[in-house]
Design a protein around this motif. Structure first.
Motif, PDB file in Angstrom:
ATOM      1  N   TYR A 148       5.512   7.869  54.933  1.00  6.16           N
ATOM      2  CA  TYR A 148       4.582   8.790  54.282  1.00  6.16           C
ATOM      3  C   TYR A 148       3.215   8.844  54.950  1.00  6.16           C
ATOM      4  CZ  TYR A 148       8.091   8.634  50.598  1.00  6.16           C
ATOM      5  OH  TYR A 148       9.261   8.717  49.903  1.00  6.16           O
ATOM      6  N   ASN A 149       3.012   8.027  55.970  1.00  7.42           N
ATOM      7  CA  ASN A 149       1.741   7.997  56.680  1.00  7.42           C
ATOM      8  C   ASN A 149       0.579   7.723  55.726  1.00  7.42           C
ATOM      9  OD1 ASN A 149       0.145   8.127  58.979  1.00  7.42           O
ATOM     10  ND2 ASN A 149      -0.258  10.310  58.751  1.00  7.42           N
ATOM     11  N   LYS A 150       0.796   6.773  54.820  1.00  7.10           N
ATOM     12  CA  LYS A 150      -0.209   6.424  53.818  1.00  7.10           C
ATOM     13  C   LYS A 150      -0.330   4.911  53.687  1.00  7.10           C
ATOM     14  CE  LYS A 150       0.343  10.447  50.744  1.00  7.10           C
ATOM     15  NZ  LYS A 150       0.671  10.866  49.355  1.00  7.10           N
ATOM     16  N   LYS A 151      -1.465   4.489  53.145  1.00  8.61           N
ATOM     17  CA  LYS A 151      -1.613   3.107  52.720  1.00  8.61           C
ATOM     18  C   LYS A 151      -0.940   2.952  51.365  1.00  8.61           C
ATOM     19  CE  LYS A 151      -6.027   2.494  55.120  1.00  8.61           C
ATOM     20  NZ  LYS A 151      -7.472   2.183  54.973  1.00  8.61           N
ATOM     21  N   LEU A 152      -0.646   1.706  50.990  1.00  5.78           N
ATOM     22  CA  LEU A 152       0.043   1.470  49.726  1.00  5.78           C
ATOM     23  C   LEU A 152      -0.721   2.066  48.547  1.00  5.78           C
ATOM     24  CD1 LEU A 152       1.303  -2.220  50.127  1.00  5.78           C
ATOM     25  CD2 LEU A 152       2.652  -0.126  50.188  1.00  5.78           C
ATOM     26  N   GLN A 153      -2.040   1.942  48.584  1.00  4.27           N
ATOM     27  CA  GLN A 153      -2.859   2.401  47.461  1.00  4.27           C
ATOM     28  C   GLN A 153      -2.859   3.930  47.337  1.00  4.27           C
ATOM     29  OE1 GLN A 153      -3.790   0.357  49.840  1.00  4.27           O
ATOM     30  NE2 GLN A 153      -4.081  -1.616  48.825  1.00  4.27           N
ATOM     31  N   GLU A 154      -2.420   4.632  48.377  1.00  5.63           N
ATOM     32  CA  GLU A 154      -2.432   6.097  48.375  1.00  5.63           C
ATOM     33  C   GLU A 154      -1.107   6.713  47.939  1.00  5.63           C
ATOM     34  OE1 GLU A 154      -5.564   6.453  52.153  1.00  5.63           O
ATOM     35  OE2 GLU A 154      -3.417   6.756  52.452  1.00  5.63           O
ATOM     36  N   LEU A 155      -0.087   5.885  47.715  1.00 10.13           N
ATOM     37  CA  LEU A 155       1.232   6.398  47.361  1.00 10.13           C
ATOM     38  C   LEU A 155       1.228   6.956  45.944  1.00 10.13           C
ATOM     39  CD1 LEU A 155       3.550   3.581  48.758  1.00 10.13           C
ATOM     40  CD2 LEU A 155       3.163   5.841  49.761  1.00 10.13           C
ATOM     41  N   SER A 156       1.939   8.061  45.761  1.00 11.50           N
ATOM     42  CA  SER A 156       2.136   8.605  44.420  1.00 11.50           C
ATOM     43  C   SER A 156       3.260   7.836  43.727  1.00 11.50           C
ATOM     44  CB  SER A 156       2.489  10.088  44.494  1.00 11.50           C
ATOM     45  OG  SER A 156       3.764  10.262  45.110  1.00 11.50           O
ATOM     46  N   LEU A 157       3.404   8.045  42.424  1.00 10.08           N
ATOM     47  CA  LEU A 157       4.452   7.352  41.672  1.00 10.08           C
ATOM     48  C   LEU A 157       5.835   7.749  42.171  1.00 10.08           C
ATOM     49  CD1 LEU A 157       5.381   5.514  39.408  1.00 10.08           C
ATOM     50  CD2 LEU A 157       5.106   7.433  37.808  1.00 10.08           C
ATOM     51  N   SER A 158       6.033   9.015  42.495  1.00 10.80           N
ATOM     52  CA  SER A 158       7.343   9.451  42.996  1.00 10.80           C
ATOM     53  C   SER A 158       7.659   8.806  44.341  1.00 10.80           C
ATOM     54  CB  SER A 158       7.375  10.975  43.119  1.00 10.80           C
ATOM     55  OG  SER A 158       6.439  11.433  44.087  1.00 10.80           O
ATOM     56  N   GLN A 159       6.652   8.630  45.186  1.00  7.17           N
ATOM     57  CA  GLN A 159       6.869   7.973  46.481  1.00  7.17           C
ATOM     58  C   GLN A 159       7.147   6.486  46.301  1.00  7.17           C
ATOM     59  OE1 GLN A 159       3.163   9.144  48.287  1.00  7.17           O
ATOM     60  NE2 GLN A 159       4.054  10.943  49.277  1.00  7.17           N
ATOM     61  N   ILE A 160       6.448   5.854  45.358  1.00  7.02           N
ATOM     62  CA  ILE A 160       6.712   4.444  45.048  1.00  7.02           C
ATOM     63  C   ILE A 160       8.154   4.268  44.576  1.00  7.02           C
ATOM     64  CG2 ILE A 160       6.209   2.657  43.321  1.00  7.02           C
ATOM     65  CD1 ILE A 160       3.253   3.436  43.563  1.00  7.02           C
ATOM     66  N   ALA A 161       8.593   5.153  43.682  1.00  8.51           N
ATOM     67  CA  ALA A 161       9.961   5.075  43.174  1.00  8.51           C
ATOM     68  C   ALA A 161      10.989   5.277  44.284  1.00  8.51           C
ATOM     69  CB  ALA A 161      10.163   6.107  42.071  1.00  8.51           C
ATOM     70  N   MET A 162      10.679   6.163  45.246  1.00  7.09           N
ATOM     71  CA  MET A 162      11.599   6.407  46.342  1.00  7.09           C
ATOM     72  C   MET A 162      11.728   5.185  47.239  1.00  7.09           C
ATOM     73  SD  MET A 162      13.657   8.762  47.407  1.00  7.09           S
ATOM     74  CE  MET A 162      14.855   7.516  47.880  1.00  7.09           C
ATOM     75  N   LEU A 163      10.616   4.483  47.486  1.00  9.16           N
ATOM     76  CA  LEU A 163      10.692   3.261  48.281  1.00  9.16           C
ATOM     77  C   LEU A 163      11.551   2.213  47.581  1.00  9.16           C
ATOM     78  CD1 LEU A 163       7.078   2.755  49.729  1.00  9.16           C
ATOM     79  CD2 LEU A 163       9.084   3.748  50.838  1.00  9.16           C
ATOM     80  N   ALA A 164      11.343   2.049  46.277  1.00  9.13           N
ATOM     81  CA  ALA A 164      12.144   1.079  45.529  1.00  9.13           C
ATOM     82  C   ALA A 164      13.607   1.488  45.496  1.00  9.13           C
ATOM     83  CB  ALA A 164      11.600   0.946  44.109  1.00  9.13           C
ATOM     84  N   ALA A 165      13.871   2.785  45.526  1.00 10.36           N
ATOM     85  CA  ALA A 165      15.244   3.276  45.484  1.00 10.36           C
ATOM     86  C   ALA A 165      16.028   2.931  46.744  1.00 10.36           C
ATOM     87  CB  ALA A 165      15.244   4.786  45.278  1.00 10.36           C
ATOM     88  N   LEU A 166      15.327   2.646  47.834  1.00  9.95           N
ATOM     89  CA  LEU A 166      15.996   2.361  49.105  1.00  9.95           C
ATOM     90  C   LEU A 166      16.587   0.962  49.162  1.00  9.95           C
ATOM     91  CD1 LEU A 166      13.344   3.927  51.521  1.00  9.95           C
ATOM     92  CD2 LEU A 166      15.554   4.902  50.893  1.00  9.95           C
ATOM     93  N   VAL A 167      16.206   0.093  48.231  1.00  9.49           N
ATOM     94  CA  VAL A 167      16.659  -1.296  48.261  1.00  9.49           C
ATOM     95  C   VAL A 167      18.174  -1.352  48.114  1.00  9.49           C
ATOM     96  CG1 VAL A 167      16.585  -3.506  47.064  1.00  9.49           C
ATOM     97  CG2 VAL A 167      14.500  -2.179  47.350  1.00  9.49           C
ATOM     98  N   GLY A 168      18.796  -2.145  48.952  1.00  9.95           N
ATOM     99  CA  GLY A 168      20.241  -2.345  48.864  1.00  9.95           C
ATOM    100  C   GLY A 168      21.031  -1.503  49.822  1.00  9.95           C
ATOM    101  N   SER A 169      20.651  -0.248  49.994  1.00  7.70           N
ATOM    102  CA  SER A 169      21.360   0.643  50.919  1.00  7.70           C
ATOM    103  C   SER A 169      20.416   1.735  51.381  1.00  7.70           C
ATOM    104  CB  SER A 169      22.592   1.242  50.233  1.00  7.70           C
ATOM    105  OG  SER A 169      23.352   2.003  51.145  1.00  7.70           O
ATOM    106  N   ALA A 170      19.530   1.367  52.301  1.00  7.15           N
ATOM    107  CA  ALA A 170      18.464   2.281  52.732  1.00  7.15           C
ATOM    108  C   ALA A 170      19.014   3.544  53.369  1.00  7.15           C
ATOM    109  CB  ALA A 170      17.531   1.557  53.697  1.00  7.15           C
ATOM    110  N   ASN A 171      20.076   3.439  54.131  1.00  8.83           N
ATOM    111  CA  ASN A 171      20.625   4.626  54.790  1.00  8.83           C
ATOM    112  C   ASN A 171      21.322   5.552  53.795  1.00  8.83           C
ATOM    113  OD1 ASN A 171      19.756   3.810  57.332  1.00  8.83           O
ATOM    114  ND2 ASN A 171      21.601   2.609  57.702  1.00  8.83           N
ATOM    115  N   GLU A 172      22.028   4.965  52.841  1.00  3.06           N
ATOM    116  CA  GLU A 172      22.759   5.776  51.865  1.00  3.06           C
ATOM    117  C   GLU A 172      21.816   6.566  50.972  1.00  3.06           C
ATOM    118  OE1 GLU A 172      26.084   5.272  48.306  1.00  3.06           O
ATOM    119  OE2 GLU A 172      25.347   3.511  49.403  1.00  3.06           O
TER     120      GLU A 172
END
Length: 735
Positions: A190-214
């Motif tokens: 996202y070309n952002k610092k952690l503090q600049e992430l929106s809630l939807s972007q935070i959720a998307m990062l957490a969603a990648l856990v376990g199977s990032a490619n899938e």
């Protein structure tokens, strides 16, 4: 089967002391930044940006906790079902560690008693995942047992707080594309610092856990959207977010993230990498380094574009060399068919391989290697007169089907207004360097058409490593030596033949793909006609005197033979070296040393290096801190000689290349020198103001002629003009 395997490995296992989180090898990356702090490049097997727990937003921590280990703070609430596997493994390993053939019955009783115990002492899923990484990091490429995994996980749980575990986990979790940790993922995706992430972007990062490619938005948008909603739902259920926050975040469009490197500067990145390997080789694989360069992000983008446009314009001026191949299209164009057609052709810089699937007189339909479909209109093909020789091309083409046929493999480039154009990979090469003459800081550097260019030594940095004949760009140093010896400007004007200056147009400098005829924007320039008067001047001041004077500019004796060949052949110079030498003319006569690294920071030590810049000032102040100081650089040319030389060079510019730049209420003249070597094997253009020196070189790696008309003011000037005009914010005019 699982129990049998576990029994075997447990009996042979010797649990090592791997519970110290401080011993985790983070495999930190080498990150390279521009002067403004924008990412230029990142090296390392694992892309990582280590962050402290206090720097991680609460909602980001909550998102990962919600999807991985909801009861990390309340282990007593864990269900038997969720902990069943970990409990069974723990019981099994504990029993087999103590079981012998004579006490099986007593072991069964202990197991039965342990089944009733609480789960609070067992590690949760997050600690299990962290332990798995910890073991593999300390013992790479070594197998470990499940019993060892559980045992070490229990020790970590007993030894560290929840915050320490979460910090280690969030810095090590794999999130795709060789990216580890939330800090690196936020920057990469996202070309952002952690503090600049929106809630939807935070959720998307957490969603990648376990199977990032899938669950990648690029690979599977629908799965990614569903997984993101799952993270948000669990955050809502556990009261980490409100219903309104859930609704807003869930309605956000899915961002098919791109992999952000703010500025493409592979040549300067490779220079930094080599510097780090030479000076920090023992620590490079164990420490994370952030290298801050002197590169200006804006100027670097302009430099890349200027050189690319100029090389492409040269390639068009000299005609089309033909298509890459032709394939009979007898089969349906499925993905597998297209893959086989394109497998031997690769993206070269901004040029994309394309297959021509239909052709008319005024239009061609193409399929590109990256899956896109496009059209090439007549304006994108009419430049393609057939190449015959370096000085000869065929008659103008009248229709597209004179050039292209169905089944042709070609290169295409995206032009203005998103229109596709027929293109070809330039065989000619070039380089551009721009620096601050006050202290030598490199603002932009490009070493060729494309760093990853195949079959053309793309990684070879022509700005630094190419040694080429300077031709007439060496003339100002002869003039400077003559002025220092007492000769007058008037005398040198006659030597320079200023009355017979050529003319140059700044219109369509980078080529017009719709032009029917080959245009050469300069006439009447004969560099060889100027050679003899300058050779006479060199005889008059003495070759040995000139060689001694040139040494002040870091021009070595080996580059300047002690005979008249010093002017006729000129030795061999790098563009980088000549740019630094011309900086003396720009800054009033002071010698500066070019540099491209301003400071280096280690992840665990802070600043470990800061460049000590030398300025052309009479009284330089010490900078704050005890790491860096500035000092006055050495004057190597008198102010009078410098002023006379700049006045002289100004009168010798081709008409159209005499440029000025706005500075406050007045205007400052830009002084420049164009030049060519023997047979036009090299084309040069170097121009400067008191604040910037920019130089451009063009030529073939094989050191052959560019063409009889391709002088410095034709081949190299367009790139220089584009860069200077854009970088000076439109305040430059030429006449």
């Amino acid at each position: 089967m699982l129990y049998s395997l576990c029994m075997y490995v447990c009996l042979a296992s010797n649990v090592s002391d791997l519970t110290k989180l401080s011993q985790i090898n983070f495999y930190p990356s080498l990150r390279i930044y521009s002067a403004e702090g924008k990412l230029l490049a990142q090296y390392g097997e694992r892309k990582r940006t280590v962050v402290k727990f206090k720097e991680i937003p609460n909602k980001l921590v909550s998102a990962f906790v919600a999807i991985i280990d909801p009861n990390i703070y309340t282990p007593e609430k864990r269900s038997k079902k969720s902990m069943k596997t970990i409990r069974e493994l723990d019981l099994f390993c504990r029993s087999n560690k103590k079981t012998t053939n004579n006490n099986k019955e007593s072991s069964r009783k202990k197991n039965s008693q342990h089944n009733t115990q609480s789960f609070t002492k067992l590690p949760g899923p997050m600690i299990i995942q962290l332990t798995r990484y910890l073991i593999s990091a300390r013992r790479p490429r070594t197998r470990f047992s499940l019993c060892e995994l559980v045992s070490i996980s229990k020790k970590i749980k007993a030894s560290y707080s929840k915050k320490q575990v979460l910090e280690a986990y969030l810095n090590n979790i794999y999130l795709g594309v060789r990216t580890f940790g939330v800090g690196a993922a936020a920057k990469k995706f996202y070309n952002k610092k952690l503090q600049e992430l929106s809630l939807s972007q935070i959720a998307m990062l957490a969603a990648l856990v376990g199977s990032a490619n899938e669950y990648s938005p690029r690979n599977n948008p629908e799965k990614a959207r569903a997984r993101r909603m799952l993270v948000l739902s669990r955050m809502l259920k556990q009261q980490y977010i409100t219903q309104q926050e859930f609704t807003v975040a869930n309605q956000q469009p899915l961002e098919p993230y791109t992999y952000h490197n703010n500025v493409k500067s592979p040549y300067i990145a490779e220079m930094v990498k080599q510097h780090m390997q030479n000076n920090f080789s023992n620590k490079l694989n164990h420490k994370g380094y952030d290298v801050y360069t002197t590169i200006s992000a804006k100027h670097q983008r302009l430099a890349e574009a200027a050189l690319r446009k100029s090389l492409m314009a040269y390639s068009r001026r000299h005609g089309y060399r033909g298509v890459l191949a032709n394939n009979p299209l007898n089969k349906k164009l499925t993905k597998s068919v297209l893959f086989n057609l394109f497998k031997n052709y690769h993206v070269q810089g901004h040029l994309v391989p394309a297959l021509v699937v239909a052709v008319t007189k005024k239009q061609a339909t193409i399929y590109l290697k990256d899956g896109r479909k496009g059209l090439i209109n007549w304006e994108g093909v009419q430049w393609a007169r057939q190449y015959i020789s370096v000085d000869k091309i065929s008659a103008p083409v009248k229709t597209i089907n004179q050039v292209l046929r169905r089944g042709d493999i070609i290169y295409a480039e995206l032009g203005e207004k998103n229109r596709w154009l027929l293109a070809q990979v330039p065989r000619v090469q070039g380089a551009l360097v721009s620096l601050n003459p006050m202290d030598g800081a490199i603002a932009a550097l490009v070493g060729g058409f494309a760093f990853h260019q195949r079959d053309s030594h793309g990684r070879f940095n022509r700005a630094i490593n190419a040694r080429r004949s300077p031709g007439t760009v060496l003339t100002p140093f002869i003039y400077a030596a003559a002025l220092a010896k007492g000769m007058s400007v008037a005398t040198l004007k006659n030597v320079g033949n200023a009355k017979n200056r050529a003319s140059i147009s700044t219109k369509n400098l980078l080529g017009n793909v719709s032009a029917n005829k080959q245009s050469v924007p300069i006439k009447g320039m004969d560099e060889n006609a100027k050679e003899m008067p300058v050779v006479s001047l060199l005889k008059k001041i003495g070759v040995e005197y000139f060689v001694a004077y040139a040494k002040k500019f870091s021009i070595t004796k080996s580059q300047l033979p002690t005979n008249l060949a010093v002017k006729l052949d000129g030795g061999e110079f790098a563009l980088y070296q000549l740019t630094a030498a011309y900086a003396v003319f720009a800054n009033g006569g002071y010698k500066v040393k070019p540099y491209f690294i301003s400071r280096i920071e280690a992840w665990d030590e802070g600043v470990v290096f800061q460049y000590k810049s030398a300025l052309n000032c009479k009284k330089c102040k010490k900078s704050s801190g005890n790491i860096s100081t500035t000092s006055a650089t050495k004057r190597i040319q008198t102010a009078q000689v410098n002023l006379q030389l700049n006045t002289l060079l100004r009168t010798m510019l081709p008409r159209g290349a005499a440029c000025t730049v706005s500075q406050g209420k007045g205007r400052t003249a830009i002084v420049a020198k164009e030049g060519s070597s023997q047979n036009q094997n090299d084309a040069w253009f170097i121009g400067y103001s008191p604040k910037v020196v920019t130089s451009v070189w063009m030529g073939f790696d094989s050191n052959r002629s560019l063409g009889s008309q391709e002088l410095g003011a034709v081949a190299a000037f367009p790139a220089w003009f584009y860069f200077m005009q854009k970088s000076l914010a439109g305040s430059m005019t030429c006449q």
